[in-house]
Design a protein around this motif. Sequence first.
Motif, PDB file in Angstrom:
ATOM      1  N   SER A 160       0.565  -1.343   0.188  1.00 47.39           N
ATOM      2  CA  SER A 160      -0.282   0.061  -0.119  1.00 47.39           C
ATOM      3  C   SER A 160       0.882   1.676   0.041  1.00 47.39           C
ATOM      4  O   SER A 160       1.151   1.925   1.334  1.00 47.39           O
ATOM      5  CB  SER A 160      -1.100   0.218   0.815  1.00 47.39           C
ATOM      6  OG  SER A 160      -2.149   0.665   1.077  1.00 47.39           O
ATOM      7  N   PRO A 161       1.307   1.591  -0.981  1.00 51.71           N
ATOM      8  CA  PRO A 161       0.706   1.978  -2.672  1.00 51.71           C
ATOM      9  C   PRO A 161       0.960  -0.246  -2.619  1.00 51.71           C
ATOM     10  O   PRO A 161       2.067  -0.187  -2.294  1.00 51.71           O
ATOM     11  CB  PRO A 161       1.140   2.693  -3.213  1.00 51.71           C
ATOM     12  CG  PRO A 161       2.582   3.178  -2.743  1.00 51.71           C
ATOM     13  CD  PRO A 161       1.864   2.923  -1.743  1.00 51.71           C
ATOM     14  N   LYS A 204       5.023   0.739  -9.653  1.00 51.19           N
ATOM     15  CA  LYS A 204       3.331   0.886  -9.017  1.00 51.19           C
ATOM     16  C   LYS A 204       2.924  -0.314 -10.060  1.00 51.19           C
ATOM     17  O   LYS A 204       2.721  -0.473 -11.048  1.00 51.19           O
ATOM     18  CB  LYS A 204       2.779   2.185  -8.288  1.00 51.19           C
ATOM     19  CG  LYS A 204       2.481   2.709  -9.496  1.00 51.19           C
ATOM     20  CD  LYS A 204       1.998   4.163  -9.257  1.00 51.19           C
ATOM     21  CE  LYS A 204       1.807   5.308 -10.097  1.00 51.19           C
ATOM     22  NZ  LYS A 204       0.385   6.135  -9.326  1.00 51.19           N
TER      23      LYS A 204
END
Length: 205
Positions: free
Chosen positions: A56-57, A156
Motif C-alpha cells: 500500500s501502495p 507500481k
Amino acid sequence: MAYFSENDIEKLEHIYKINLINSCSGYKSANLIGTKSNTNIENVAVFSSVTHIGSSPAMFGFFLRPTTVVRNTYENIKATGYYTINHIHESITKDAHHTSAKYNASTSEFNVTDLNSEYKNNFFAPFVKGAPVQIAMKFVEEYNIKANNTILVVGKIIGLYINDNLIEDDGFINLSKAKVAAINGLDGYAIPEHKKRFGYQRPKQ
C-alpha cells in the motif's frame, strides 16, 4: 559440506562462479517482463529478480544488470513508463528461457518463440497471453547500486489479472494450481507444490 571462502569464490572459473552464486540464494520468481518501444516494437524478457516492495501502495521492484550494453527492457520502460510482469508456467518454460538471448531492439521475442502477446484495457505494454497472473506496471523510480553498477527499477501496480481458480477466500493466490515456475540459479526451472500455510504469527503466551 563444501566450503568456499571469499578468496576461493573470487578465484573460481567464471561460469562455475556465476552458477554457484546465482543458485545459492535459493529459488527465485520466474517472470516475463513485457515492454513496447515508442516505435511499437514489442519486447519480452525473462527475469528472476522481481520482488515485492510494498502492498500500500502496491509496488514491485526488479534488478537489471549494468547497462554497459543495450538493455531493451530498460530502454523501453524509461522511454514509455509502462511494462507488464507475467508469471511463467510449466508449459512455456523453454520459450520463456529463450527470451534471455540477446536480440537487437528491432527483433521482438514474440516473433522468435511461441509466446504470444495480448493487450487489455488499452494498456500500452503487451501481456503474455495465457500467463495465469498478469500485472500492469507503471515506472516510479530507479536506484543505482554503486557496488556493482546494477539498477533497481521500482514500479507500481496499476492493473492485476489473475485466473479465477487461483484466488482463495482470503486473497491468497495459490500459484501451484497454475504450475507457476520458479528459477534455481540462471537456467534451472522448478514447479513448486503448495504444501501448507501457517498464517500470521504472534508471540507465544
